[in-house]
Scaffold this motif. Structure first.
Motif, PDB file in Angstrom:
ATOM      1  N   LYS A 309     -29.303 -64.525 -22.860  1.00 43.40           N
ATOM      2  CA  LYS A 309     -30.587 -65.045 -23.362  1.00 43.40           C
ATOM      3  C   LYS A 309     -31.064 -66.205 -22.479  1.00 43.40           C
ATOM      4  O   LYS A 309     -32.242 -66.287 -22.112  1.00 43.40           O
ATOM      5  CB  LYS A 309     -30.376 -65.544 -24.798  1.00 43.40           C
ATOM      6  CG  LYS A 309     -31.534 -65.274 -25.737  1.00 43.40           C
ATOM      7  CD  LYS A 309     -31.075 -65.340 -27.199  1.00 43.40           C
ATOM      8  CE  LYS A 309     -31.188 -66.743 -27.775  1.00 43.40           C
ATOM      9  NZ  LYS A 309     -30.851 -66.824 -29.209  1.00 43.40           N
ATOM     10  N   GLN A 312     -32.275 -64.840 -19.235  1.00 43.04           N
ATOM     11  CA  GLN A 312     -33.583 -64.200 -19.434  1.00 43.04           C
ATOM     12  C   GLN A 312     -34.681 -65.246 -19.653  1.00 43.04           C
ATOM     13  O   GLN A 312     -35.822 -65.060 -19.253  1.00 43.04           O
ATOM     14  CB  GLN A 312     -33.536 -63.260 -20.651  1.00 43.04           C
ATOM     15  CG  GLN A 312     -32.662 -62.048 -20.454  1.00 43.04           C
ATOM     16  CD  GLN A 312     -33.129 -61.155 -19.322  1.00 43.04           C
ATOM     17  OE1 GLN A 312     -34.251 -60.663 -19.339  1.00 43.04           O
ATOM     18  NE2 GLN A 312     -32.287 -60.978 -18.318  1.00 43.04           N
ATOM     19  N   ALA A 319     -28.562 -71.607 -24.435  1.00 43.77           N
ATOM     20  CA  ALA A 319     -29.056 -70.812 -25.564  1.00 43.77           C
ATOM     21  C   ALA A 319     -27.882 -70.562 -26.496  1.00 43.77           C
ATOM     22  O   ALA A 319     -26.723 -70.656 -26.083  1.00 43.77           O
ATOM     23  CB  ALA A 319     -29.611 -69.487 -25.058  1.00 43.77           C
ATOM     24  N   MET A 321     -26.210 -68.234 -29.975  1.00 38.47           N
ATOM     25  CA  MET A 321     -26.307 -67.051 -30.832  1.00 38.47           C
ATOM     26  C   MET A 321     -25.189 -67.133 -31.865  1.00 38.47           C
ATOM     27  O   MET A 321     -24.037 -67.402 -31.517  1.00 38.47           O
ATOM     28  CB  MET A 321     -26.165 -65.769 -30.003  1.00 38.47           C
ATOM     29  CG  MET A 321     -26.286 -64.541 -30.896  1.00 38.47           C
ATOM     30  SD  MET A 321     -26.345 -63.009 -29.992  1.00 38.47           S
ATOM     31  CE  MET A 321     -28.066 -62.879 -29.638  1.00 38.47           C
TER      32      MET A 321
END
Ligand SMILES: Nc1nc2c(ncn2[C@@H]2O[C@H](COP(=O)(O)OP(=O)(O)OP(=O)(O)O)[C@@H](O)[C@H]2O)c(=O)[nH]1
Length: 333
Positions: A309, A312, A319, A321
Motif C-alpha cells: 500500500k 502504491q 502504511a 493494515m
C-alpha cells in the motif's frame, strides 16, 4: 640365579627409563611423606633435581608452600588407603610447576590434573603415588572450542552483510514473541521496511555502493531501537523486518514515521529515484491485538500488504493494515 638377578636388574633399568620417559609427573612418598621417587618430567617442570628432593618431606620439597587441599589429599590417601582425584575446578595449580617453554621471569603456573593412588608394601606400610598431568592444553583447547562454537552461533543468526539478525533468527523469535503476547494479552507490532527504487540505485551506482547503502540503512534503523526485545532483521535483499513486542498500533505508527525520517535524514544521494534525489524507504506495519486469527503468518502478510500500500501510495511513506482489514478483503474477494 645369576640369570634371574641379571633379568631383575635389567627390568629395574627399564623401569627407571619408563619413569623418566613417561609424559606425566610421578612422585612417590612413604608413610611419613618423604619423597622416594621424583621423575624427569617433574625436574623439567620444577627445575628441582631428584638429589635435591629425594628423602625430603613433600611439604618442604618446593620453595613455595603447597596448598592445604593438596596436602590433605595426600594424608587421606596415606591414612585411609583411598585413591583421590583432585578436582580440576577447585585445584588449578596445586604444585608450583610451570611450562618449560615459557621463558619469562614470571613463569605462568601450569594447570594440573592430579591423582593419588595408595600403594601397599609387603611390610604393611603404605606409600602414596602422585600422578601429575599438564591440563593447560586441554583447557586451552576447550576455550578455543567454546569460542569457535560462539562464533558459529553468531554466524548462524546474523546477516553477513549488515551484522543485524538474519531471517532465520527473526522467524524463530517472532513465533515465540507472538506466543508470549497472546498469553500475556499484550500487543505486538511488525514492520516490513523496503528501500525505494533500489534496483535503479544498484544499476546507477553499482553493486558495491548498493551494499554500502544497505549497511547504512541497517545501522540507522538499528540506532533507533531501545528495547532489548525489539528484533531487527534483514529479511531479503533490500528488505528489513522489525518486531516490536508490547508496542500498540498508535505508537507503532509514530515509530514507523521516526524510522522513515531517520533514513531520509541520512540524505544518501539517489539520482535515479523517481520521487526525489535521495534514498528513501517505505514501511508497512501491522499490530497484533489478541485477535483470534492473528497467527504469525497472518500478521506478516498484513505488514507485507501494508508495505505494498505504501509503495502504491507513492513510496517514502508508512502504511498500516490490521488483521480485520485483511479478513474483510478476503471475504470480499
Ligand atoms: N547491492 C545489493 N543489492 C541488492 C542486494 N540484494 C538485493 N539487491 C538488489 O535490490 C534490488 C531490488 O529491486 P526491486 O525488488 O525491483 O525493488 P526496488 O527497485 O527497490 O523497487 P521498489 O521496492 O518497488 O521501490 C534488485 O536490483 C536487487 O539486485 C544486496 O545484497 N546488495
Amino acid at each position: 640365579m645369576d640369570l634371574q638377578l641379571n633379568g631383575l636388574s635389567q627390568s629395574h633399568g627399564h623401569m627407571e627409563q619408563i619413569f623418566n620417559a613417561i609424559n606425566l609427573g610421578l612422585i612417590l612418598v612413604d608413610a611419613d611423606e618423604n619423597i622416594l621417587l621424583w621423575n624427569d618430567w617433574l625436574t623439567r617442570h620444577s627445575k628441582l633435581q631428584p638429589q635435591q628432593v629425594i628423602g625430603k618431606k613433600l611439604e618442604h620439597a618446593f620453595e613455595a608452600p603447597l596448598s592445604p587441599g593438596f596436602l590433605k589429599a595426600v594424608r587421606n590417601t596415606l591414612g585411609h588407603g583411598l585413591p583421590v582425584v583432585l578436582s580440576n575446578a577447585l585445584h588449578r595449580s596445586p604444585l608450583p610447576l610451570f611450562d618449560p617453554a615459557v621463558l619469562s621471569e614470571e613463569k605462568a603456573h601450569m594447570h594440573q590434573s592430579i591423582s593419588m593412588t595408595p600403594l601397599n608394601s609387603a611390610d604393611g606400610t603404605r606409600c602414596c603415588l602422585i600422578q601429575v598431568t599438564d591440563s593447560s592444553t586441554s583447557i586451552k583447547r576447550e576455550k578455543m572450542l567454546r569460542s569457535h562454537s560462539e562464533m558459529l552461533k553468531v554466524e548462524a543468526t546474523t546477516d553477513g552483510l549488515t551484522g543485524i539478525y538474519n531471517r532465520r533468527f527473526f522467524d524463530e523469535h517472532y513465533k515465540m514473541a507472538l506466543g508470549h503476547s497472546r498469553r500475556e494479552k499484550l500487543p505486538l507490532s511488525v514492520l516490513m521496511i523496503d528501500i525505494d527504487f533500489f534496483k535503479e540505485y544498484n544499476d546507477y551506482y553499482g553493486h558495491l555502493l548498493g551494499d554500502k547503502a544497505i549497511i547504512g540503512v541497517a545501522n540507522a534503523l538499528k540506532a533507533q531501537l531501545s528495547r532489548s526485545t525489539d528484533v531487527l532483521a534483514r529479511y531479503g535483499g533490500e528488505e528489513f523486518v522489525l518486531m516490536l513486542p508490547n508496542m500498540s498500533e498508535e505508537f507503532a505508527v509514530q515509530f514507523a514515521e521516526k524510522l522513515r525520517s531517520a533514513i531520509w535524514n541520512l540524505a544518501i544521494p539517489h539520482m535515479k529515484s523517481h520521487i526525489s534525489q535521495q534514498l528513501s524507504i517505505s514501511i508497512g506495519l501491522s499490530t497484533f491485538n489478541n485477535e483470534a486469527d492473528g497467527d504469525f503468518k497472518t500478521l506478516l502478510k498484513c505488514a507485507d500488504m501494508a508495505l505494498y500500500k505504501a509503495k502504491q501510495g507513492g513510496r517514502n511513506q508508512c502504511a498500516q493494515m490490521s488483521i480485520h482489514d485483511l479478513l474483510a478483503i478476503s471475504t470480499v474477494s
